[in-house]
Design a protein around this motif. Structure first.
Motif, short mmCIF file in Angstrom:
data_model
loop_
_atom_site.label_atom_id
_atom_site.label_comp_id
_atom_site.label_asym_id
_atom_site.label_seq_id
_atom_site.Cartn_x
_atom_site.Cartn_y
_atom_site.Cartn_z
N GLU A 37 0.83 -1.20 0.00
CA GLU A 37 0.00 0.00 0.00
C GLU A 37 0.86 1.24 0.00
OE1 GLU A 37 -2.10 0.68 3.89
OE2 GLU A 37 -1.16 -1.24 4.36
N GLY A 38 0.24 2.33 -0.45
CA GLY A 38 0.84 3.65 -0.36
C GLY A 38 -0.15 4.56 0.34
N ASN A 39 0.06 5.84 0.19
CA ASN A 39 -0.86 6.78 0.84
C ASN A 39 -2.24 6.76 0.21
OD1 ASN A 39 1.08 7.72 2.66
ND2 ASN A 39 1.82 9.26 1.22
N CYS A 40 -2.31 6.42 -1.07
CA CYS A 40 -3.57 6.57 -1.81
C CYS A 40 -4.35 5.28 -2.03
CB CYS A 40 -3.29 7.22 -3.16
SG CYS A 40 -2.66 8.91 -3.04
N SER A 41 -3.71 4.12 -1.93
CA SER A 41 -4.43 2.89 -2.25
C SER A 41 -3.89 1.71 -1.48
CB SER A 41 -4.37 2.60 -3.75
OG SER A 41 -3.03 2.42 -4.17
N GLU A 64 -8.10 -15.75 -8.70
CA GLU A 64 -7.96 -15.16 -10.03
C GLU A 64 -6.52 -14.80 -10.37
OE1 GLU A 64 -10.35 -11.69 -10.15
OE2 GLU A 64 -12.26 -12.76 -10.30
N GLN A 65 -5.63 -14.74 -9.35
CA GLN A 65 -4.28 -14.20 -9.49
C GLN A 65 -4.32 -12.80 -10.11
OE1 GLN A 65 -1.16 -16.69 -11.03
NE2 GLN A 65 -1.75 -18.45 -9.81
N GLN A 66 -5.14 -11.98 -9.49
CA GLN A 66 -5.27 -10.57 -9.87
C GLN A 66 -5.06 -9.71 -8.63
OE1 GLN A 66 -6.00 -9.38 -12.95
NE2 GLN A 66 -6.50 -11.27 -14.01
N VAL A 67 -4.49 -8.53 -8.83
CA VAL A 67 -4.29 -7.58 -7.74
C VAL A 67 -5.24 -6.41 -7.92
CG1 VAL A 67 -2.69 -5.92 -6.71
CG2 VAL A 67 -1.90 -8.21 -7.29
N TYR A 68 -5.96 -6.08 -6.85
CA TYR A 68 -6.93 -4.99 -6.85
C TYR A 68 -6.37 -3.83 -6.04
CZ TYR A 68 -10.47 -8.14 -8.74
OH TYR A 68 -11.18 -9.00 -9.54
N ARG A 69 -6.47 -2.65 -6.61
CA ARG A 69 -6.06 -1.44 -5.90
C ARG A 69 -7.30 -0.69 -5.46
NH1 ARG A 69 -1.88 2.08 -9.32
NH2 ARG A 69 -3.04 3.65 -8.15
N PHE A 70 -7.58 -0.74 -4.15
CA PHE A 70 -8.72 -0.04 -3.58
C PHE A 70 -8.28 1.33 -3.08
CE2 PHE A 70 -10.07 -4.57 -2.44
CZ PHE A 70 -10.88 -4.69 -3.56
#
Length: 491
Positions: A16-20, A28-34
């Motif tokens: 994570e960073g400050n924004c997500s 699924e071997q997928q990465v989601y950025r919330f």
């Protein structure tokens, strides 16, 4: 837009960073950025400054901003850095409650300081997220499968030639050269000390990290394998947020988790490595960083540059040779990153006065901000398109310089993702395979974290640069005083 997830899934923390907040869907071997609340708070403030009638941040504004990220990566970053390294994210619709479900599931894996502030919570109002392949794993390309590998969620990956764990390493290389801008004072330390090493002193003064790292980006970008290994060992010693290693998708080494890498890498190499598995692994990573992705591995075609050395670097060459030069293979990932970082020739000292000039103009003609595309949309001709009249060439030139600066800033903050898996035999397709020490490895290499930088952040960059140099100078003064004190004690 990708289809939404309709069923309960298992989530795994990726970073994570400050924004997500980045989480992986293991199935699924997928990465989601919330998006986080900090991101939407900043977006809300910007929206209100442009529209005084705006009271609440609609979900469609969040979606529009995420689409801008996709367009920027696809139309600006990918052409500059190559399709071999950059894959644009896609937008996915998310159902109500999914972001909170994922956040709760990965909470124990997050750094402690990220769990206590409300602005680090995901924003449950968002109905969309950016999605990328999980680059901790290799794409499943094997046509016939005989060797199995079990993941933590029970999923089995099988390949006809692969046999062994998948190891991934994420690197944040940062800015790879000393500035050459004529606008920087000739007496400035920035001609001798790289930005990253200066920033380390500021972070130490502010208590962000307990101690500075021995990593220097100029060593990594040198093309000299000895210097590059010294740089990677510096990251191993103090990873901070610049290095993360995962085994089969599970973080095993980074800022907040540091397991025995020699033990973890033992089943990664064949033959007798005499417990020097980490050393061999770093050598392998260096070969991949220097391999032109478009031409397969083990290429020797190079570009030569005058070598730069940071005054703060702790690297001591084994042999002193005159006329040391860089040897970065054409089209290797480091050469691509370095080239795009170099688009900015002015540095913040030259850009800040241009920013002030443009801001003065925008105060009188606010509509030109949209015409110039300073906040997007990021079309294919975003960098080169002209919306100026014949008598405004100076404005056109100024906007182009600012855009190049912002592009450079994006790539200075990018990450390199490398995933590797050992093979039991030489495969028929060698396009994503490297031969290292008589052993074959399938690999993937990507550049991520390529979001656009905001025009309005230029004053922050200017202030930060001054604070970094001041912090480094103060540290040097303390060291000199301490050395003088030690000499006096011996008299």
């Amino acid at each position: 837009m990708a289809l939404p997830i309709e069923r309960k899934t298992e989530w795994q923390y990726r970073g994570e960073g400050n924004c997500s907040l980045a989480v992986a869907n293991l199935e699924e071997q997928q990465v989601y950025r919330f998006v986080k609340q900090y991101y939407t708070q900043q977006l809300d403030a910007i929206t209100k400054s442009l529209d005084t009638q705006q009271t609440n941040l609609p979900t469609d504004i969040i979606e529009d901003e995420l689409r801008k990220v996709i367009n920027y990566v696809e139309n600006v970053m990918q052409p500059l850095l190559s399709t071999h390294y950059v894959e644009p994210p896609v937008l996915c619709e998310i159902k109500n409650g999914l972001t909170k479900e994922a956040e709760v599931m990965v909470n124990e894996s997050r750094p402690v300081h990220r769990r206590c502030k409300s602005q680090d919570n995901v924003d449950t109002r968002a109905r969309t997220a950016l999605v990328l392949p999980d680059l901790c794993f290799l794409p499943n390309t094997g046509p016939v499968y005989t060797c199995t590998q079990s993941l933590s969620n029970g999923t089995t990956i099988i390949d006809d030639t692969a046999c062994g764990p998948t190891i991934s390493i994420e690197l944040k290389p940062k800015k790879g050269f000393l500035p050459q801008s004529q606008y920087i004072d000739k007496a400035s330390l920035r001609h001798q000390v790289c930005k990253y090493c200066m920033h380390q002193r500021l972070k130490a003064r502010e208590g962000q990290w307990p101690r500075p790292t021995n990593y220097c980006p100029l060593d990594l970008f040198s093309g000299n394998r000895q210097r590059m290994k010294h740089a990677l060992l510096g990251l191993i010693h103090t990873p901070q947020n610049n290095l993360k290693i995962c085994k089969n998708g599970v973080e095993v080494y980074g800022a907040h988790k540091q397991k025995d890498l020699n033990l973890l890498l033992k089943d990664f190499f064949t033959g007798d490595a005499r417990n020097k598995y980490l050393s061999s692994f770093l050598d392998l990573v260096i070969e991949i960083l220097l391999s032109p992705r478009s031409k397969g591995g083990n290429s020797i075609e190079t570009l030569s540059f005058n070598s730069q050395v940071c005054y703060n670097s702790k690297y001591v060459p084994k042999s002193h040779s005159k006329g040391d030069s860089w040897k970065l293979p054409i089209e290797c990932v480091l050469e691509k990153i370095y080239s795009v970082q170099s688009l900015d020739e002015l540095d913040i000292d030259g850009i800040y006065p241009i920013y002030q000039h443009l801001q003065t103009h925008l105060n009188s003609y606010p509509q030109h901000r949209s015409n110039w595309g300073l906040d997007g949309p990021y079309s294919e001709d975003w960098l080169t398109r002209s919306t100026f009249t014949d008598n405004s060439e100076h404005l056109q030139s100024a906007v182009l310089k600012v855009k190049k600066f912002l592009i450079s800033k994006t790539v200075q903050d990018c990450s390199i993702m490398v995933a590797l898996q050992p093979l039991v035999k030489r495969p028929s397709d060698m396009s994503s395979v490297i031969n290292f020490d008589e052993q074959y490895f399938r690999y993937s290499i990507s550049i991520i974290d390529l979001d656009p930088k905001r025009f309005d952040k230029i004053p922050t960059y200017y202030i930060m640069e001054q604070e970094m140099e001041k912090a480094y100078q103060e540290n040097m003064d303390k060291v000199k005083l301490r050395d003088i004190g030690k000499k006096c004690e011996t008299l």
